[in-house]
Design a protein around this motif. Sequence first.
Motif, short mmCIF file in Angstrom:
data_model
loop_
_atom_site.label_atom_id
_atom_site.label_comp_id
_atom_site.label_asym_id
_atom_site.label_seq_id
_atom_site.Cartn_x
_atom_site.Cartn_y
_atom_site.Cartn_z
N ASN A 6 0.89 -1.24 -0.01
CA ASN A 6 0.18 -0.16 0.06
C ASN A 6 0.75 1.18 -0.01
O ASN A 6 1.11 1.87 1.03
CB ASN A 6 -0.80 0.12 1.16
CG ASN A 6 -1.93 1.19 1.38
OD1 ASN A 6 -1.85 2.01 0.38
ND2 ASN A 6 -2.41 1.48 2.60
N PRO A 129 -9.07 1.72 0.04
CA PRO A 129 -8.76 1.95 1.52
C PRO A 129 -10.17 2.37 2.11
O PRO A 129 -10.92 3.08 1.63
CB PRO A 129 -7.96 3.39 1.04
CG PRO A 129 -8.35 3.71 -0.22
CD PRO A 129 -8.92 2.40 -0.96
N ASP A 134 -6.53 10.31 8.45
CA ASP A 134 -6.88 10.46 9.84
C ASP A 134 -7.79 11.69 9.68
O ASP A 134 -7.28 12.82 9.73
CB ASP A 134 -6.30 10.15 11.02
CG ASP A 134 -6.76 10.19 12.40
OD1 ASP A 134 -7.84 10.77 12.51
OD2 ASP A 134 -5.90 9.72 13.00
N ASP A 146 -15.11 7.98 5.71
CA ASP A 146 -14.38 6.66 6.05
C ASP A 146 -15.32 5.51 5.29
O ASP A 146 -16.47 5.60 5.53
CB ASP A 146 -14.01 6.37 7.30
CG ASP A 146 -12.89 7.05 7.93
OD1 ASP A 146 -12.19 7.90 7.20
OD2 ASP A 146 -12.40 6.69 9.00
N GLU A 168 -5.91 -0.06 4.99
CA GLU A 168 -6.11 0.86 6.19
C GLU A 168 -7.08 0.01 7.16
O GLU A 168 -7.80 0.58 7.72
CB GLU A 168 -6.43 2.09 5.80
CG GLU A 168 -5.44 2.81 4.85
CD GLU A 168 -4.39 3.38 5.36
OE1 GLU A 168 -3.99 3.49 6.70
OE2 GLU A 168 -3.16 3.62 4.78
N LYS A 170 -8.70 -1.59 10.04
CA LYS A 170 -9.25 -1.34 11.46
C LYS A 170 -10.46 -1.94 11.83
O LYS A 170 -11.58 -1.27 11.11
CB LYS A 170 -8.79 0.02 11.84
CG LYS A 170 -8.61 0.11 13.32
CD LYS A 170 -8.09 1.39 13.80
CE LYS A 170 -8.23 1.52 15.32
NZ LYS A 170 -7.04 0.69 15.85
N SER A 188 -1.55 -1.69 8.12
CA SER A 188 -0.96 -0.84 8.50
C SER A 188 -1.61 -0.03 9.88
O SER A 188 -1.00 0.59 10.83
CB SER A 188 -0.66 0.22 7.45
OG SER A 188 -1.76 0.63 6.95
N ARG A 189 -3.17 0.06 9.91
CA ARG A 189 -3.78 0.83 10.90
C ARG A 189 -4.08 -0.10 12.18
O ARG A 189 -4.54 0.42 12.95
CB ARG A 189 -4.96 1.27 10.44
CG ARG A 189 -4.85 2.45 9.69
CD ARG A 189 -6.29 3.08 9.16
NE ARG A 189 -7.03 3.69 10.48
CZ ARG A 189 -8.38 3.70 10.44
NH1 ARG A 189 -8.93 3.07 9.44
NH2 ARG A 189 -9.01 3.92 11.53
N GLY A 214 0.83 2.50 3.54
CA GLY A 214 0.28 3.95 3.19
C GLY A 214 1.19 5.02 2.89
O GLY A 214 1.06 6.12 2.66
N LYS A 218 2.04 8.09 5.36
CA LYS A 218 2.44 7.70 6.69
C LYS A 218 3.76 7.03 6.71
O LYS A 218 4.38 6.99 5.66
CB LYS A 218 1.47 6.63 7.13
CG LYS A 218 -0.22 7.13 7.22
CD LYS A 218 -0.96 6.03 7.97
CE LYS A 218 -1.00 4.77 7.32
NZ LYS A 218 -2.04 3.77 7.85
#
Length: 251
Positions: A6, A129, A134, A146, A168, A170, A188-189, A214, A218
């Motif tokens: 990603n 994603p 954020d 989101d 991403e 979560k 990653s999250r 990301g 990130k």
Amino acid sequence: MIIEFNSYLGQWPFRRLCARTAGEAIRQMDKNRIDVAVVSSLNSVLYNDPHEGNLELMEEIEQHGGRFIPTAVLNPKYPGWEQDMEECISYGFRGIRLYPQYHNYVLTDEECLRLVRKASEKNLVVSIPVRLRDGRGRHWMDLARDVELREFEQLAEKSFEAKIVVLEAKGVVNSPLVKYPNVYFEASRMSSAFGEIDKLVEQAGDSRVLFGSGFPLKYVSSALLKIKLAQKPEETIEKILWRNAFNLLGL
């Protein structure tokens, strides 16, 4: 070996990035011992015609051998995406990336379902994603939502033949989404300190979890550390770091 699933190349209008070109990205990859990056155009997220970003991406990475695996950004609401997909396939793109939160649709719209079906027929991986940034750190003009997990579930139900990657990811632990064998998760999250990655592996299996970061939105190092801190056997860590992506992309 490490495959980062990603990452992006290009510009982001709301902040300066530490890497915008292929050369800058490779320096960061080498620093973090990343062998290959699955990459898409960040420009395509906000271009009116996202395919222009795909073409820019190919120009950017063509001199860098096997360090990048391109994935195409397409908008199912934009006319001509079918031809754009065919052109990307001819250039060696291995997947499709969708941004419903920026391109103003939901994953269960008929146009999106048709694109996902077409991608599946062409053996392309579809990655989406949950978010890029954020919400607490977004620019006030970045109003993207989101994507809710329920939307991914509905897509998986209607497109069982497709290979879908939740980027991403979560909140997927203990969710119905882990039950779909055609859905993969980029971690990653997720948290390794609280055992979230370990629980995901236990619920979804160790063949459906992927390493990604990301980058350059990130940091690569923090995402990599999460995987290395997971309380799993070396064989499982190896799968997450590269083997799952290798198999998923048919490399």
